[in-house]
Design a protein around this motif. Structure first.
Motif, mmCIF file in Angstrom:
data_model
loop_
_atom_site.group_PDB
_atom_site.id
_atom_site.type_symbol
_atom_site.label_atom_id
_atom_site.label_comp_id
_atom_site.label_asym_id
_atom_site.label_seq_id
_atom_site.Cartn_x
_atom_site.Cartn_y
_atom_site.Cartn_z
ATOM 1 N N ILE A 27 1.140 -1.275 0.008
ATOM 2 C CA ILE A 27 0.026 0.129 0.131
ATOM 3 C C ILE A 27 0.870 1.378 0.012
ATOM 4 N N LEU A 28 1.820 1.370 0.827
ATOM 5 C CA LEU A 28 2.696 2.412 1.063
ATOM 6 C C LEU A 28 3.406 2.613 -0.508
ATOM 7 N N ALA A 29 4.123 1.755 -1.082
ATOM 8 C CA ALA A 29 4.726 1.793 -2.526
ATOM 9 C C ALA A 29 3.774 2.234 -3.453
ATOM 10 N N VAL A 30 2.760 1.746 -3.521
ATOM 11 C CA VAL A 30 1.801 2.121 -4.644
ATOM 12 C C VAL A 30 1.274 3.692 -4.327
ATOM 13 N N CYS A 273 4.674 -11.893 -4.163
ATOM 14 C CA CYS A 273 3.965 -10.815 -4.490
ATOM 15 C C CYS A 273 4.370 -9.641 -3.960
ATOM 16 N N GLY A 274 4.467 -9.641 -2.487
ATOM 17 C CA GLY A 274 4.788 -8.302 -2.006
ATOM 18 C C GLY A 274 6.108 -7.570 -2.347
ATOM 19 N N THR A 275 7.154 -8.408 -2.310
ATOM 20 C CA THR A 275 8.311 -7.781 -2.873
ATOM 21 C C THR A 275 8.304 -7.382 -4.336
ATOM 22 N N GLY A 276 7.537 -8.148 -5.167
ATOM 23 C CA GLY A 276 7.474 -8.028 -6.670
ATOM 24 C C GLY A 276 6.903 -6.551 -6.744
ATOM 25 N N ILE A 277 5.883 -6.292 -5.937
ATOM 26 C CA ILE A 277 5.263 -4.861 -6.092
ATOM 27 C C ILE A 277 6.207 -3.950 -5.793
ATOM 28 N N ALA A 279 9.295 -3.788 -5.632
ATOM 29 C CA ALA A 279 10.590 -3.513 -6.698
ATOM 30 C C ALA A 279 9.833 -2.977 -7.735
ATOM 31 N N ALA A 280 8.624 -3.145 -8.355
ATOM 32 C CA ALA A 280 8.060 -2.393 -9.358
ATOM 33 C C ALA A 280 7.805 -0.945 -9.042
ATOM 34 N N CYS A 281 7.523 -0.733 -7.787
ATOM 35 C CA CYS A 281 7.292 0.701 -7.545
ATOM 36 C C CYS A 281 8.617 1.671 -7.351
ATOM 37 N N LEU A 282 9.515 1.004 -6.739
ATOM 38 C CA LEU A 282 10.604 1.803 -6.411
ATOM 39 C C LEU A 282 11.370 2.637 -7.392
ATOM 40 N N PRO A 283 11.514 2.246 -8.590
ATOM 41 C CA PRO A 283 11.929 3.105 -9.719
ATOM 42 C C PRO A 283 10.956 4.459 -9.819
ATOM 43 N N VAL A 284 9.773 4.394 -9.764
ATOM 44 C CA VAL A 284 9.088 5.448 -9.780
ATOM 45 C C VAL A 284 8.925 6.305 -8.758
#
Length: 381
Positions: A27-30, A273-277, A279-284
């Motif tokens: 939730i935090l990352a998104v 699932c959690g780490t994938g999400i 990692a996907a958000c980190l570059p942004v």
């Protein structure tokens, strides 16, 4: 079966903690990702929509895990009824029913969560690395997205109908499950193996592109590190794959606790699932903590590729919305060319109608000078 040793990830505390902590970070990352998009005045794209969907599905998986633990369906050893002396593979208890039903829900949702996350990453790669629709990189990414979409849909339906229409067998006896769901193990192994292979491709794909760019070594290392964080998800998918292969090779072990085996499988699926999400958000979302991100620097180095979008003549257009900005560039011949040239790089510029066929709106990552092929965009201060 009642005396099986429990690993830390098979205990109720660690099982629930993993689901809770990873849900929070998803939730935090998104949220930070969407905030970064808003602050940079960037469009809400397919990559953002897909990662949001993946997060919602992952939260649904976490909720099912919480419920399962509350009903002693996960994290607790299998308990035979007092005085039972028959075949433990030929009995149905309330614990087995709860475990089987939640496992079925989890198995259906998992390919959707993983598929949406992987598709989000592919669409993000299109934002960053794709120069035009005719480039080899763009074509490869489109092919990968089609394959990933097909993978997601295929495994969703394969899982739903793993027992054909006899879904009840999943939460019945072990013998019923074996008789009515003979392909279940094969489907699980195929899912884990293909998931692991695709994770490897996703992590490896951007690395050669990054190291060919005209970036400083520091920025290359930073970008590589950000993309390589997906390696944590790879480890989780590899563990799930090893588990499934071991179970398929060894068959049903009468000394193994089925409840704890399923608990372990769900635990590592949630980790992936959690780490994938995240990692996907980190570059942004890293743009919230740095004045200029490696991504903006990356876009500013695509000189040769972007130069193909321009006409051979040179012209100058002065535009201003907000801060005064001067544009010196060979004029694009169409709105499509101007969009692709400036996407995510200039602060809501509107090019005059007499210079292009149709004006376009654009965005800026930060102050400074940005080079795109023969063009230069400079913020006037």
């Amino acid at each position: 079966m009642t005396g099986s040793h429990q690993a830390y990830y098979q205990t109720p505390g660690h099982f629930v903690a993993a689901a809770a902590v990873l849900s929070f970070f998803c939730i935090l990352a998104v949220s930070l990702r969407l905030l970064a998009r808003k602050r940079q005045r960037q469009k809400f794209g397919c990559d953002d929509a897909l990662i949001t969907v993946s997060t919602i599905i992952t939260l649904a998986i976490a909720s099912a895990m919480f419920y399962g633990v509350s009903k002693r369906g996960f994290g607790y050893p299998f308990r035979l009824p007092d005085g039972f002396e028959g075949d433990p593979f030929d009995i149905v208890t309330d614990q087995i029913v709860v475990t089987g039903k939640i496992q079925y829900i989890y198995a259906i949702l998992l390919p959707l969560a993983l598929g949406c996350a992987k598709l989000s990453i592919l669409f993000f790669y299109m934002r960053i690395f794709s120069v035009n629709t005719n480039s080899a990189t763009h074509i490869l990414l489109v092919i990968a997205a089609v394959l990933m979409g097909s993978w997601t849909i295929s495994f969703f339906f394969a899982t739903v109908f793993q027992c054909k229409l006899d879904m009840w067998a999943i939460w019945s006896t072990v013998h019923d499950f074996g008789a009515h769901c003979p392909d279940s193990m094969v489907i699980d192994v195929a899912l884990c193996a293909s998931d692991f292979a695709f994770d490897l491709v996703l992590v490896a794909f951007p690395l050669p592109l990054i190291w060919r760019l005209n970036l400083s070594t520091t920025n290359k290392v930073t970008a590589t590190g950000v993309f390589s964080l997906g390696g944590v998800a790879i480890v989780a998918s590899l563990i799930r794959l090893i588990m499934q292969i071991r179970i398929m090779v060894q068959g049903l072990d009468p000394d193994a606790d089925g409840i704890l085996v399923i608990t372990e499988y769900l635990y590592w699926g949630m980790i992936e699932c959690g780490t994938g999400i995240f990692a996907a958000c980190l570059p942004v979302m890293q743009s919230l903590f740095r004045n200029q991100t490696w991504a903006s620097r990356l876009r500013s180095t695509r000189d040769t590729a972007f130069s193909k979008l321009f006409r051979s003549g040179r012209s100058r257009t002065t535009v201003a919305t907000g801060p005064s900005i001067k544009l010196e560039t060979p004029v694009p011949g169409s709105k499509a060319a101007s969009d692709r040239m400036f996407d995510g790089s200039v602060s809501r510029l509107v090019i005059s109608k007499d210079e292009v066929e149709d004006p376009g709106s654009f965005e800026l990552d930060g102050p400074g000078t940005y080079h795109y092929g023969a063009s230069r965009i400079r913020e006037a201060v």
